[in-house]
Design a protein around this motif. Structure first.
Motif, PDB file in Angstrom:
ATOM      1  N   VAL A 153       0.839  -1.201   0.000  1.00 45.15           N
ATOM      2  CA  VAL A 153       0.000   0.000   0.000  1.00 45.15           C
ATOM      3  C   VAL A 153       0.875   1.252   0.000  1.00 45.15           C
ATOM      4  N   TYR A 154       1.946   1.233   0.767  1.00 42.18           N
ATOM      5  CA  TYR A 154       2.861   2.374   0.856  1.00 42.18           C
ATOM      6  C   TYR A 154       3.443   2.683  -0.532  1.00 42.18           C
ATOM      7  N   ARG A 155       3.920   1.642  -1.215  1.00 45.47           N
ATOM      8  CA  ARG A 155       4.524   1.843  -2.536  1.00 45.47           C
ATOM      9  C   ARG A 155       3.482   2.315  -3.550  1.00 45.47           C
ATOM     10  N   ARG A 156       2.271   1.776  -3.450  1.00 44.75           N
ATOM     11  CA  ARG A 156       1.219   2.168  -4.390  1.00 44.75           C
ATOM     12  C   ARG A 156       0.901   3.652  -4.245  1.00 44.75           C
ATOM     13  N   LEU A 157       0.903   4.139  -3.028  1.00 48.25           N
ATOM     14  CA  LEU A 157       0.648   5.563  -2.816  1.00 48.25           C
ATOM     15  C   LEU A 157       1.818   6.413  -3.321  1.00 48.25           C
ATOM     16  N   LEU A 158       3.041   5.931  -3.120  1.00 46.44           N
ATOM     17  CA  LEU A 158       4.206   6.658  -3.633  1.00 46.44           C
ATOM     18  C   LEU A 158       4.171   6.775  -5.159  1.00 46.44           C
ATOM     19  N   GLU A 159       3.611   5.782  -5.799  1.00 44.52           N
ATOM     20  CA  GLU A 159       3.584   5.772  -7.265  1.00 44.52           C
ATOM     21  C   GLU A 159       2.365   6.486  -7.843  1.00 44.52           C
ATOM     22  N   SER A 160       1.503   7.012  -7.007  1.00 40.76           N
ATOM     23  CA  SER A 160       0.301   7.683  -7.488  1.00 40.76           C
ATOM     24  C   SER A 160       0.650   8.965  -8.240  1.00 40.76           C
ATOM     25  N   GLU A 161      -0.260   9.414  -9.070  1.00 38.61           N
ATOM     26  CA  GLU A 161      -0.021  10.590  -9.913  1.00 38.61           C
ATOM     27  C   GLU A 161       0.226  11.843  -9.084  1.00 38.61           C
ATOM     28  N   ASP A 162      -0.621  12.072  -8.087  1.00 37.50           N
ATOM     29  CA  ASP A 162      -0.442  13.265  -7.238  1.00 37.50           C
ATOM     30  C   ASP A 162       0.894  13.236  -6.505  1.00 37.50           C
ATOM     31  N   MET A 163       1.273  12.037  -6.045  1.00 37.63           N
ATOM     32  CA  MET A 163       2.529  11.933  -5.302  1.00 37.63           C
ATOM     33  C   MET A 163       3.727  12.224  -6.203  1.00 37.63           C
ATOM     34  N   GLN A 164       3.688  11.738  -7.436  1.00 40.25           N
ATOM     35  CA  GLN A 164       4.765  12.017  -8.373  1.00 40.25           C
ATOM     36  C   GLN A 164       4.817  13.505  -8.709  1.00 40.25           C
ATOM     37  N   ARG A 165       3.673  14.117  -8.740  1.00 36.40           N
ATOM     38  CA  ARG A 165       3.612  15.567  -8.976  1.00 36.40           C
ATOM     39  C   ARG A 165       4.306  16.330  -7.845  1.00 36.40           C
ATOM     40  N   ILE A 166       4.059  15.888  -6.641  1.00 35.30           N
ATOM     41  CA  ILE A 166       4.707  16.529  -5.479  1.00 35.30           C
ATOM     42  C   ILE A 166       6.219  16.329  -5.528  1.00 35.30           C
ATOM     43  N   LEU A 167       6.645  15.116  -5.860  1.00 34.55           N
ATOM     44  CA  LEU A 167       8.077  14.813  -5.876  1.00 34.55           C
ATOM     45  C   LEU A 167       8.812  15.579  -6.976  1.00 34.55           C
ATOM     46  N   ARG A 168       8.104  15.926  -8.067  1.00 33.62           N
ATOM     47  CA  ARG A 168       8.738  16.668  -9.152  1.00 33.62           C
ATOM     48  C   ARG A 168       8.649  18.179  -8.966  1.00 33.62           C
ATOM     49  N   ALA A 169       8.033  18.632  -7.888  1.00 34.79           N
ATOM     50  CA  ALA A 169       7.768  20.062  -7.704  1.00 34.79           C
ATOM     51  C   ALA A 169       9.038  20.899  -7.684  1.00 34.79           C
ATOM     52  N   GLU A 170      10.139  20.338  -7.206  1.00 36.08           N
ATOM     53  CA  GLU A 170      11.389  21.092  -7.111  1.00 36.08           C
ATOM     54  C   GLU A 170      12.261  20.942  -8.360  1.00 36.08           C
ATOM     55  N   ASP A 171      11.835  20.108  -9.306  1.00 41.56           N
ATOM     56  CA  ASP A 171      12.590  19.951 -10.558  1.00 41.56           C
ATOM     57  C   ASP A 171      12.311  21.125 -11.493  1.00 41.56           C
ATOM     58  N   SER A 172      13.202  21.332 -12.470  1.00 34.61           N
ATOM     59  CA  SER A 172      12.997  22.379 -13.472  1.00 34.61           C
ATOM     60  C   SER A 172      11.808  22.017 -14.347  1.00 34.61           C
ATOM     61  N   CYS A 173      10.972  22.996 -14.623  1.00 32.79           N
ATOM     62  CA  CYS A 173       9.771  22.746 -15.413  1.00 32.79           C
ATOM     63  C   CYS A 173      10.142  22.442 -16.865  1.00 32.79           C
ATOM     64  N   GLU A 174       9.455  21.480 -17.447  1.00 31.47           N
ATOM     65  CA  GLU A 174       9.756  21.048 -18.810  1.00 31.47           C
ATOM     66  C   GLU A 174       9.363  22.076 -19.859  1.00 31.47           C
ATOM     67  N   CYS A 175       8.591  23.079 -19.481  1.00 33.04           N
ATOM     68  CA  CYS A 175       8.163  24.078 -20.449  1.00 33.04           C
ATOM     69  C   CYS A 175       9.278  25.048 -20.830  1.00 33.04           C
ATOM     70  N   GLY A 176      10.400  24.985 -20.110  1.00 32.99           N
ATOM     71  CA  GLY A 176      11.529  25.843 -20.429  1.00 32.99           C
ATOM     72  C   GLY A 176      11.467  27.225 -19.824  1.00 32.99           C
ATOM     73  N   SER A 177      10.567  27.435 -18.864  1.00 31.40           N
ATOM     74  CA  SER A 177      10.437  28.758 -18.244  1.00 31.40           C
ATOM     75  C   SER A 177      11.583  29.093 -17.305  1.00 31.40           C
ATOM     76  N   GLY A 178      12.326  28.072 -16.908  1.00 31.82           N
ATOM     77  CA  GLY A 178      13.397  28.287 -15.944  1.00 31.82           C
ATOM     78  C   GLY A 178      12.928  28.209 -14.508  1.00 31.82           C
ATOM     79  N   LYS A 179      11.627  28.045 -14.317  1.00 30.73           N
ATOM     80  CA  LYS A 179      11.070  27.917 -12.981  1.00 30.73           C
ATOM     81  C   LYS A 179      10.969  26.442 -12.598  1.00 30.73           C
ATOM     82  N   THR A 180      10.702  26.192 -11.321  1.00 31.45           N
ATOM     83  CA  THR A 180      10.452  24.820 -10.892  1.00 31.45           C
ATOM     84  C   THR A 180       9.044  24.408 -11.310  1.00 31.45           C
ATOM     85  N   CYS A 181       8.828  23.115 -11.364  1.00 29.26           N
ATOM     86  CA  CYS A 181       7.493  22.609 -11.739  1.00 29.26           C
ATOM     87  C   CYS A 181       6.424  23.111 -10.787  1.00 29.26           C
TER      88      CYS A 181
END
Length: 794
Positions: free
Chosen positions: A357-385
């Motif tokens: 259950v723990y892993r399934r929640l980690l792999e959820s769409e919302d959770m992946q969105r949270i984990l990528r929040a500090e990455d550079s946005c793919e749109c090329g704006s130079g901001k974080t996601c």
């Protein structure tokens, strides 16, 4: 003899007889407090100001301990100098008694019945004088003739949590004759009127009322001082509580707390600044000169310069800053009156179902969105996601933190059940459908009731411990008889603390099926039933367990009938868990106390425990200026140095558990460093030593091998003993150096701490319980091959 006139033995005996006669005469004069036990040798009078004859009534002074007298002197010095202060003693050291003694002194109480209605009688005389003046033609009303409320005796606004109002009322009535009232309900306007007339020494008000519009009437009434109990509740600069408490017009503010620092160094500044506005500089200055230096120096990656700065700043704070505004004593003050307390940290593996259950929640769409929040946005704006195309709401992060904590404890917490609120039912249905698909909630409930150990990794440990202790109770009965007084005194009694009301209900119901007699305290239990449950647990030998919600029962309860404490789920704030333990480990406890804290290994709970270590070491650094073992790389509040402690990615991950390894490695590294530095100093007279990185790597490798050897021994023990074997050995009533000396002397030889030439590790340090190097297994199910989960014990 140096100008001192020494009394003869006869004179001393005569003096003691006079004091004893005075004590015996008190009963006929209605002295308070009325305690049957009195000191064999009465203490000398506690005079705070000879010139003004300000003293603590002898009837109170007879009951005080020496450190309590020091606390009273501290408060009086602050009061005399029109300064504020924080009394930061540990829980159980009598802060309430110290405050009442201090108020008795400055209000010139005698402890006699003559203190009763003293103010009212004085005001009545003034009224009579006012009426006389009016009859003589003076153009003045009776009310205008009255002086300010604090004209003759000081006045005090006592701000306390609503849950402690009754306790303060009882203590004020026990220890003296105070004219006080509680500002609440329909009597608020009458309390203000009586105070303005000068008829009240003290007004009690809850912090909840003070920060409401009803509290505005108290701000400018002419207080001599404000005393705020549990003052750490003001720690947030933006809270309404702090704003309200800061608007009270008075010269002196005194705060009481056993936990002045809970999460960060800025909290201590907030409290000190409330007590002494503007005298400690701005918050930014505090952060720059103190907080950041201490935090950087605590990192395991800190340079020698950073650790040296940390030590210098900590020493300056302890020796120069805190003594002016802050006084703190710990349980070492009463170590000779307490038994031993041992504490064990049990790292419990998640069950296979929990992991899935723990892993399934980690792999959820919302959770992946949270984990990528500090990455550079793919749109090329130079901001974080998170700041661009995929914004993440803080509330979403908090919601997922709560869900992962529930999964770490028991899957029962995410299943919709009768008793859930309407909102919780909706959320839990969605969670169950997503994380445990294909199984109806009713089927899940039935399975969890029948086989809770498959859905909660801690369950086998909890039930195993209770079974062991209950079996020992039955053995006591067989050996000494059913009605033996000795038997009832030997019987184990257990406190189980949990943060979750839902989990509490599950535990209570499950224990009932095991035929254990159980009492319950939670927020839903009314005060009358709560007291009945406490009395039953304290006096009935057949009551085996009391299950308590941490938020309700971690403060204000005396449960010394218990000698076993289980903290089922840890709190982010380590002091909450410490306060829960202190329900059993306090004055009045006559048996050794064993505490077991259950941590779900590899889950978010393990990070919570690591944060507890970090926060407790922060407290020890600033309180005692003692270097703490540098376990972690992370630096609180620094996004560039989040390390393994801070940041979203550390919150949301599932590991195999590494706290025990990090503790062993850090301890080994620091011990070698200290020993090498001491050797270098003796050989060459240098003040320190610069170890090369390759040498440190060798030490780390040695620590890992040492831990691996321990694990092999543990696995052998597992095969031999089966489930759990809990060990412990920490004496928390005295620091580690004193404990080492005591144990060595008991064995009839000197310890290394006895030898002056020996450079020892810091004598006071809050660490994960490790000093005795004992480890054992939580339970044997679900362990990876070749690896064992460990319990670390000091």
């Amino acid at each position: 003899m140096n100008g001192l006139q020494l009394k003869s033995n006869d004179e001393k005996r005569e003096s003691r007889r006079e004091i004893t006669s005075a004590i015996e005469a008190q009963d006929g004069m209605g002295f308070k407090p009325r305690f049957s036990k009195r000191p064999t040798i009465p203490p000398p009078p506690l005079i705070l100001d000879h010139e003004k004859d300000i003293r603590v009534p002898d009837s109170i002074n007879y009951c005080l301990r020496s450190y309590q007298r020091d606390g009273i002197r501290f408060m009086y010095q602050r009061y005399r100098q029109r300064m504020g202060g924080i009394l930061g003693d540990d829980m159980g050291l009598g802060k309430t008694v110290q405050v009442i003694s201090f108020l008795s002194a400055i209000m010139k109480k005698t402890g006699k019945r003559t203190d009763l209605d003293r103010r009212c009688q004085h005001i009545n005389r003034l009224f009579d004088e006012g009426k006389r003046l009016r009859r003589l033609g003076e153009d003045q009303s009776v009310d205008e003739h009255l002086p300010p409320p604090n004209d003759r005796w000081p006045t005090c606004l006592l701000v306390v949590p609503s849950s402690l109002i009754s306790n303060w009322k009882n203590e004020l009535e026990t220890w003296g004759y105070f004219e006080f009232a509680v500002y609440q309900g329909d009597r608020r306007s009458e309390v203000v009127r009586q105070f303005r007339m000068g008829r009240l020494d003290i007004v009690l008000v809850s912090l909840e009322i003070l920060r409401s519009p009803a509290g505005d009437a108290l701000f400018d009434l002419g207080w001599s001082l404000t005393i705020c109990d549990e003052v750490h509740r003001l720690k947030n600069c933006n809270r309404e509580s702090l704003k309200a408490a800061s608007q009270i017009e008075c010269d002196v503010r005194i705060g009481l707390t056993g936990t002045a620092l809970q999460n960060n160094y800025e909290e201590l500044w907030t409290l000190l600044n409330w007590a002494n506005p503007g005298k400690l500089g701005t918050k930014q200055q505090w952060n720059h000169s103190i907080s950041s230096v201490l935090k950087d120096g605590q990192s395991s990656n800190a340079t020698p310069e950073q650790t040296a700065r940390r030590d210098a700043v900590a020493k300056g704070v302890k020796e120069k800053l805190l003594p002016m505004y802050f006084l703190r004593r710990d349980k070492q003050e009463i170590a000779d009156q307490l038994p031993r307390k041992t504490e064990t940290i049990a790292f419990c593996p998640l069950t296979q179902m929990q992991k899935a259950v723990y892993r399934r929640l980690l792999e959820s769409e919302d959770m992946q969105r949270i984990l990528r929040a500090e990455d550079s946005c793919e749109c090329g704006s130079g901001k974080t996601c998170g700041a661009c195309c995929c914004p993440v709401d803080k509330g979403m992060i908090l919601s997922y933190i709560s869900t992962f904590i529930k999964i770490s404890n028991s899957l029962f917490l995410i299943v919709p059940v009768l008793g859930d609120s309407p909102d919780a039912l909706v959320v839990n249905r969605k969670l169950t459908e997503t994380l445990i698909p294909g199984v109806a909630p009713a089927q899940l409930q039935h399975a969890m009731w029948c086989e809770p150990e498959n859905y909660c990794g801690k369950w086998k440990v909890l039930v195993g411990l209770l079974n062991d202790w209950h079996t020992e109770n039955e053995a006591f009965q067989i050996q000494e008889g059913q009605k033996s007084v000795v038997t009832s005194q030997k019987r184990h009694k257990v406190l189980v603390f949990t943060k979750s009301r839902k989990l509490l209900d599950f535990i209570v119901s499950s224990l009932a099926s095991l035929a254990y007699t159980t009492e319950v305290i939670s927020g839903e239990v009314v005060q009358e039933d709560r007291q009945r449950a406490i009395d039953s647990f304290q006096t009935d030998p057949n009551v085996f367990v009391m299950v308590i919600t941490t938020s309700t029962g971690s403060v204000g309860l005396n449960l010394t009938a218990a000698n076993k404490v289980i903290i089922f789920d840890p709190d982010w704030n380590p002091t909450v868990d410490m306060q829960a333990m202190d329900r059993a480990y306090r004055l009045g406890q006559t048996r050794d106390v064993e505490v077991v804290r259950l941590i779900s290994s590899g889950s978010l709970e393990e990070l919570i425990y690591q944060r507890q270590i970090y926060k407790m070491q922060m407290m020890m650094t600033i309180y005692d200026a003692k270097p703490q073992t540098r376990y972690f790389e992370g630096v609180q509040g620094d996004k560039e140095k989040e390390g393994e402690l801070f940041g979203v990615r550390n919150l949301f991950t599932l590991t195999e558990g590494n706290t025990e390894m990090r503790i062993e490695e850090a301890r080994y590294r620091d011990e070698v460093w200290l020993n090498m530095a001491a050797l270098e100093k003796r050989l060459h007279g240098s003040k320190g030593i610069d170890l090369k990185k390759s040498l440190i790597d060798d030490f780390t490798e040695g620590a890992v091998k040492k831990a691996e050897n321990h694990m092999k021994k543990i696995e052998k023990q597992l095969r031999k003993h089966g489930v759990a074997s809990m060990v412990s050995g920490q004496e928390v009533a005295m620091d580690s150096e004193k404990w080492s000396i005591l144990q060595s002397r008991k064995r009839g030889r000197k310890s290394s701490a006895d030898k002056k030439a020996q450079t020892s590790t810091p004598s006071i340090e809050w660490t994960a319980p490790m000093r005795l190097r004992k480890m054992t297994v939580a339970h044997s199910q679900d362990l990876p091959a070749g690896r064992a989960e460990m319990v670390l014990s000091d």
